[in-house]
Design an enzyme around this catalytic site. Structure first.
Site, PDB file in Angstrom:
ATOM      1  N   GLY A  28      -3.147   7.630   1.775  1.00  0.00           N
ATOM      2  CA  GLY A  28      -3.981   6.507   1.350  1.00  0.00           C
ATOM      3  C   GLY A  28      -5.425   6.682   1.803  1.00  0.00           C
ATOM      4  N   ARG A  74      -0.325  -3.128  10.881  1.00  0.00           N
ATOM      5  CA  ARG A  74      -0.845  -3.844  12.062  1.00  0.00           C
ATOM      6  C   ARG A  74      -1.282  -5.273  11.738  1.00  0.00           C
ATOM      7  NH1 ARG A  74      -2.764   1.660  13.669  1.00  0.00           N
ATOM      8  NH2 ARG A  74      -1.542   2.150  15.519  1.00  0.00           N
ATOM      9  N   GLN A 131       0.509  10.860  18.096  1.00  0.00           N
ATOM     10  CA  GLN A 131      -0.775  10.361  17.606  1.00  0.00           C
ATOM     11  C   GLN A 131      -1.190   9.048  18.271  1.00  0.00           C
ATOM     12  OE1 GLN A 131       0.872  10.156  13.444  1.00  0.00           O
ATOM     13  NE2 GLN A 131      -0.480   8.402  13.267  1.00  0.00           N
ATOM     14  N   LYS A 169      -7.181   4.327   2.732  1.00  0.00           N
ATOM     15  CA  LYS A 169      -7.369   3.408   3.875  1.00  0.00           C
ATOM     16  C   LYS A 169      -7.637   4.221   5.152  1.00  0.00           C
ATOM     17  CE  LYS A 169      -6.219   0.019   6.880  1.00  0.00           C
ATOM     18  NZ  LYS A 169      -5.637   0.799   7.920  1.00  0.00           N
ATOM     19  N   GLY A 195       0.837  -1.206   0.000  1.00  0.00           N
ATOM     20  CA  GLY A 195       0.000   0.000   0.000  1.00  0.00           C
ATOM     21  C   GLY A 195       0.870   1.253   0.000  1.00  0.00           C
ATOM     22  N   HIS A 196       1.871   1.270   0.893  1.00  0.00           N
ATOM     23  CA  HIS A 196       2.786   2.423   0.942  1.00  0.00           C
ATOM     24  C   HIS A 196       3.539   2.570  -0.379  1.00  0.00           C
ATOM     25  CE1 HIS A 196       2.780   1.395   5.401  1.00  0.00           C
ATOM     26  NE2 HIS A 196       2.458   2.679   5.414  1.00  0.00           N
ATOM     27  N   VAL A 254      -4.934  -0.472  -0.978  1.00  0.00           N
ATOM     28  CA  VAL A 254      -4.419  -1.705  -1.582  1.00  0.00           C
ATOM     29  C   VAL A 254      -4.822  -2.855  -0.657  1.00  0.00           C
ATOM     30  CG1 VAL A 254      -2.350  -2.952  -2.344  1.00  0.00           C
ATOM     31  CG2 VAL A 254      -2.515  -0.479  -2.680  1.00  0.00           C
ATOM     32  N   SER A 305      -2.135  -3.205   5.999  1.00  0.00           N
ATOM     33  CA  SER A 305      -1.842  -2.357   7.159  1.00  0.00           C
ATOM     34  C   SER A 305      -0.651  -2.959   7.895  1.00  0.00           C
ATOM     35  CB  SER A 305      -3.059  -2.344   8.094  1.00  0.00           C
ATOM     36  OG  SER A 305      -2.682  -1.873   9.370  1.00  0.00           O
TER      37      SER A 305
HETATM   38  O1  PAF Z   1      -0.934   7.360   8.081  1.00  0.00           O
HETATM   39  C1  PAF Z   1       0.120   7.331   8.753  1.00  0.00           C
HETATM   40  O2  PAF Z   1       0.939   6.412   8.644  1.00  0.00           O
HETATM   41  C2  PAF Z   1       0.379   8.432   9.757  1.00  0.00           C
HETATM   42  O3  PAF Z   1      -0.795   8.830  10.386  1.00  0.00           O
HETATM   43  C3  PAF Z   1       1.120   9.638   9.144  1.00  0.00           C
HETATM   44  C4  PAF Z   1       0.278  10.325   8.104  1.00  0.00           C
HETATM   45  C5  PAF Z   1       2.427   9.171   8.530  1.00  0.00           C
HETATM   46  C6  PAF Z   1       1.440  10.662  10.231  1.00  0.00           C
HETATM   47  O4  PAF Z   1       2.242  10.115  11.217  1.00  0.00           O
END
Ligand code: PAF
Length: 282
Positions: A147, A187, A61, A149, A36-37, A176, A185
């Site tokens: 994304g 995770r 976060q 997602k 996905g990335h 994706v 993901s």
């Molecule tokens: O989607 C992510 O992986 C994170 O929330 C991001 C946008 C890299 C910010 O840390």
């Protein structure tokens, strides 16, 4: 490909790139990259001359009870994969440089961060918008790719870009999925093979809702939610559902009668792993 760890060095490099009239594309990530990335990096490559991928597991976060310390990391593999995907620069700042001692400045987007994910993770988006602001300020991208997602995150960043007049084009790339439909993901790596099979319950519930809306013309939220819960429980009896929501695409306002222009999003704990996913009812 360059690996840059210093904020100052990154700023200087970006100013040099921009001064030559070359377009910068930014793909912010927290590492432990999957396909996905890599698709986001590919997309950024088609829209800019220089793709910067940041790897930063952003502590602000995560709430105290979330998986910050155990968040999966594999920097060496990430760097190899970014290079293969066509990245030009990997930016890997230190936490102590991004958030030095006595750090006090945060960016908050208001209303649209309060529902869905925001209702369950009240400090999450403040952390996301703060780090994305810092990454924008450091790299000054022309294009930033996120994304779908993380649908609410994408809409929050869209609002922030507009409200703060960032001259950044936001591109939201499609989710994706694995062969069985599970959204990719980092995770997903927490699951045992047996648990992983049950993680498909989110996708199956979304597909069920989409079929009900587009083929059977069902628009009643309660009916759709009930059916989705049944689908989830039939695949993963121990699943804990945080929410199943039907909203307008950009404002995230809840809708009463669902139609093709709306989005369904949900968050479900599958064997202790909190997964999110979404789908347009198209
Ligand atoms: O989607 C992510 O992986 C994170 O929330 C991001 C946008 C890299 C910010 O840390």
């Amino acid at each position: 490909m360059k690996i840059v760890r210093s904020i100052r060095r990154m700023q200087i490099l970006c100013r040099e790139i921009a001064s030559k009239g070359r377009k910068i594309g930014l793909v912010p990530t927290m590492g432990f990259l999957h396909e996905g990335h890599l698709s986001l990096i590919g997309r950024a490559g088609r829209l800019s001359d220089f793709v910067i991928t940041s790897i930063f597991v952003n502590p602000t976060q995560f709430s105290a009870d979330e998986d910050l310390a155990g968040y999966p990391r594999d920097e060496k593999k990430d760097i190899r994969d970014i290079e293969t995907a066509g990245g030009h620069i990997v930016f890997i700042p230190k936490t102590s440089a991004i958030y030095p001692e006595d750090y006090q400045t945060f960016v908050t987007v208001e209303k649209i961060t309060e529902s869905l994910e925001g209702a369950f993770r009240p400090t999450h988006f403040r952390g996301v918008t703060t780090i994305v602001t810092k990454l924008f300020n450091i790299t000054r991208p022309d294009v930033a790719v996120f994304g779908m997602k993380d649908y609410q995150q994408a809409m929050v960043i869209k609002k922030m870009i507009r409200d703060l007049d960032y001259p950044v084009r936001l591109v939201i790339a499609p989710t994706v999925r694995e062969k069985d439909g599970l959204a990719m993901s980092s995770r997903n790596s927490y699951f045992t093979p047996a648990q992983r099979k049950e993680a498909v319950c989110l996708y199956r519930a979304l597909e069920t809702a989409r079929t009900m809306v587009i083929k059977d013309g069902v628009g009643n939220v309660a009916v759709l939610q009930r059916k989705m819960k049944n689908v989830i429980k039939s695949i993963c009896p121990t699943a804990e559902i945080d929410y199943i929501a039907f909203t307008e695409f950009e404002t995230l306002r809840p809708v009463q009668k669902v139609s093709r222009k709306h989005v369904c999003s949900l968050a479900v704990r599958v064997h202790g792993v909190r997964l999110i996913d979404n789908m347009k009812m198209l």
